[in-house]
Design an enzyme around this catalytic site. Structure first.
Site, PDB file in Angstrom:
ATOM      1  N   TYR A 128      61.578  57.058 -16.222  1.00  0.00           N
ATOM      2  CA  TYR A 128      60.273  58.130 -15.843  1.00  0.00           C
ATOM      3  C   TYR A 128      60.821  59.023 -14.471  1.00  0.00           C
ATOM      4  CZ  TYR A 128      57.765  54.996 -19.115  1.00  0.00           C
ATOM      5  OH  TYR A 128      57.461  54.399 -19.817  1.00  0.00           O
ATOM      6  N   HIS A 130      64.981  49.523 -22.767  1.00  0.00           N
ATOM      7  CA  HIS A 130      63.431  50.604 -23.001  1.00  0.00           C
ATOM      8  C   HIS A 130      64.324  50.730 -24.918  1.00  0.00           C
ATOM      9  CE1 HIS A 130      61.347  53.565 -21.161  1.00  0.00           C
ATOM     10  NE2 HIS A 130      61.067  53.381 -22.256  1.00  0.00           N
TER      11      HIS A 130
END
Length: 696
Positions: free
Chosen positions: A83, A140
């Site tokens: 992000y 992730h």
């Protein structure tokens, strides 16, 4: 009386009005989020604020949301390396004044990458989050290499207390089974998508049997693009959801979030305002009956609009580049073939083009070899091809996350360099791969230049048009990014990138005592005046950047000199750099190629580094003038891991080399365009329609 639907509606309406009443203390608005144990002594808040849905450039939005959530009493924050907002999360935490020990931070490393890469991810997150420990660290995606060693490295961080708990994200049952074969510590959490329309019951059941907590993201559905994955609207407008919410005196969002929570899933939610945060957090004062739970669970099987998602269309992202040599022995063939087959017009007879290329090498070959040999790697290879592939993969991964759609990365080189060079995959090869994979919608961007240039980006468009004309059976549409310099949001991204690079290199130097050099690639001045030249766009971007950062002393220089009777783009760095070293008063100098180049190629090592006999060598020149000199990579490489690059021969470029800023920007463009939000973007559309190619 407070259990009646009417009274509940009144109370919830009141909770939205009260924040705006003058003099109201935050204590009256506090949310109280229960926690659940996910590992010995580790209590995870059942609601965490997610930051991943915000555009990369919206740093202030992340900081504000985090501070607001913490001010209200929320304590769970969910972020990720991908992000690129950890510093903003840290700023929001700092502004809130809440003690770090009261906050639960979840973050995620990108992919499996072995021990060294994993350590880099962890240390990078610790720095960016400004914390000495991480509460929950997730892997992730179940992609990359050596997941067993990656997990073992996470276990070592768990053992020394730097990480309090470890887990995974987007892992399905087969991925978990492989991981558990070698894991000493089971994942505490598997964060996966759980909402009315999407939930992998097989994986959920496996997690429960193995005491792995399922943490839900996108609990209201994807907020991606129509017609299918924009199913948050399908959720909140569903008649059954609306009827249930009305009967309960709650909002549709609260009813659905309660459905997720009541199945035992802690969840990550996104909210952009204080009012929405209060609403979404108010799901602990009621429960759904067995009948209501079953009703909501049955909606997936009765949703006819989901049929199209069972076999989702494949979207392709083509990141194309000019490529580069892979060994010193290729430099001569590469240079000649590039000029002969890529740069000289095809209208010139082949034997004439070959002669011109031979003469050009005869006059400049020695200088060219010196430049390539200046790369701090004995094989002359900057690993541009490897980095191109990784950058495109990072953009596709982020786009998948933002949209929820099936998006795949492809990479290809503009030129086939001919005999003497390992060509790899050309654009035509990549297009064939995309057709074979069933891509029906595609995006293409250039890995060489940030400004549109007809000789480079335009060439790829022509190659796509040619391929489509030869393959009328492939029904596909391409959206091309006409460079990045004029896309909406790019100037802010550029300014932030430059400021961050300078802060990393000169954290304690006054801007008044710092000169910033922004090298770009020049062309012959007659060519610069041509309609397809990118140089005027670079000059215009430089002026806008000066206007955006007036306190910075910025200088634009050009690194190509040409020679002969034709003048090239000015100012030429051969003259400008010595002039700056002699005449400029600043005692510190910083150079970065981010104005022009998405990638760090050999010119960075030559021009920004110690140079050759024929090049200025910025480091030598400024150091000789008793100025402190430092330089940074382009957009493709993360500053923390760049020193000592490129990767030695025989070693793969690690995923940690990739800076996520540009891939995230590309992914946001893809997300907007898929949603029909094209206003402000400079795009080219190439479509195959009834065996005819249209070019808009």
């Amino acid at each position: 009386i407070h259990n009646t639907p009417l009274e509940q509606m009144k109370l919830r309406a009141l909770s939205l009005v009260l924040p705006f009443v003058a003099g109201l203390a935050f204590a009256e608005l506090d949310v109280n989020i229960p926690r659940a144990e996910i590992a010995p002594g580790v209590q995870l808040p059942l609601l965490s604020l997610g930051t991943g849905g915000r555009a990369t450039a919206q740093h202030a939005g992340v900081r504000s949301a985090v501070k607001t959530w913490l001010d209200l009493g929320g304590r769970g924050i969910d972020t990720a390396w991908l992000y690129m907002d950890q510093a903003d999360v840290a700023d929001g935490i700092s502004a809130s004044g809440v003690e770090r020990s009261d906050i639960f931070i979840t973050t995620k490393l990108l992919v499996c990458g072995g021990g060294a890469i994993t350590r880099w991810f962890v240390e990078s997150d610790l720095r960016r989050l400004n914390t000495s420990y991480i509460d929950l660290l997730l892997l992730h995606y179940p992609v990359g290499f050596d997941c067993a060693e990656t997990w073992s490295t996470l276990e070592s961080y768990l053992a020394n207390g730097v990480v309090r708990s470890i887990g995974v994200s987007n892992f399905q049952q087969p991925h978990l089974e492989r991981l558990l074969r070698t894991a000493k510590v089971k994942p505490a959490v598997n964060q996966i998508q759980v909402n009315l329309w999407h939930h992998n019951d097989e994986t959920i059941s496996f997690c429960r049997k193995n005491n792995i907590t399922v943490m839900a993201y996108s609990p209201l559905g994807w907020t991606g693009t129509p017609p299918n994955v924009n199913n948050t609207n399908q959720t909140l407008a569903n008649p059954a959801v609306l009827a249930l919410a009305k009967a309960r005196g709650v909002t549709p969002a609260q009813a659905v979030l309660r459905w997720v929570l009541q199945q035992g899933f802690p969840l990550v939610f996104e909210a952009h305002s204080q009012g929405h945060m209060l609403q979404d957090a108010d799901i602990f004062s009621f429960s759904l009956s067995d009948h209501e739970m079953a009703l909501l669970s049955s909606l997936r099987s009765s949703a006819s609009w989901l049929a199209a998602e069972e076999t989702p269309e494949l979207i392709g992202i083509l990141g194309q580049s000019g490529g580069d040599v892979q060994s010193c022995s290729e430099v001569e063939a590469y240079s000649k073939n590039l000029l002969k087959d890529g740069l000289l017009p095809s209208s010139i007879p082949a034997f004439v083009r070959k002669g011109i290329a031979d003469v050009a090498w005869w006059t400049t070959g020695k200088q060219t070899m010196e430049e390539y040999e200046a790369v701090p790697n004995e094989d002359c290879n900057t690993r541009m091809r490897d980095v191109s592939v990784l950058s495109t993969q990072a953009a596709a991964a982020r786009a998948r996350e933002l949209t929820g759609r099936k998006i795949q990365a492809f990479s290809g080189w503009k030129f086939a360099y001919g005999e003497g060079v390992k060509n790899g995959t050309t654009v035509f090869d990549a297009l064939a791969q995309m057709q074979a994979a069933g891509v029906t919608q595609a995006f293409v961007f250039d890995q060489d230049f940030l400004a549109y240039d007809d000789d480079w980006i335009g060439l790829t468009y022509r190659q796509i048009r040619q391929y489509l004309s030869e393959h009328p059976e492939w029904k596909v549409s391409f959206t091309g990014f006409n460079g990045f310099t004029e896309q909406q949001g790019y100037l802010e991204l550029l300014a932030n990138k430059l400021q961050n690079q300078i802060q990393l290199s000169y954290p304690d130097v006054s801007l008044k005592d710092l000169c910033v050099v922004l090298p770009s690639q020049g062309v012959p001045q007659p060519a610069e005046k041509g309609a397809g030249s990118g140089v005027p766009r670079i000059r215009a971007l430089f002026k806008r950047l000066q206007g955006r950062l007036p306190e910075y002393n910025l200088t634009l220089v050009f690194t190509n000199h040409g020679g002969g009777p034709v003048a090239w783009s000015a100012p030429d760095d051969k003259q400008k750099i010595p002039q700056m070293a002699k005449e400029y008063e600043c005692q510190h100098v910083f150079t970065t190629p981010i104005l022009q180049w998405p990638q760090t190629d050999y010119t960075v090592y030559v021009f920004q580094g110690n140079g050759t006999k024929d090049e200025p060598g910025y480091a030598k020149t400024f150091t000789a003038a008793k100025k402190t000199y430092r330089y940074a990579p382009a957009w493709d490489l993360a500053a923390e891991s760049w020193r000592g690059r490129p990767t030695p021969a025989g070693q793969a470029v690690p995923a940690t080399a990739i800076d996520g800023a540009m891939p995230s920007f590309i992914a946001q463009m893809v997300t907007d365009i898929l949603a029909g939000k094209t206003r402000g973007y400079d795009l080219t559309t190439i479509a195959q329609e009834q065996s005819a190619v249209t070019f808009v």
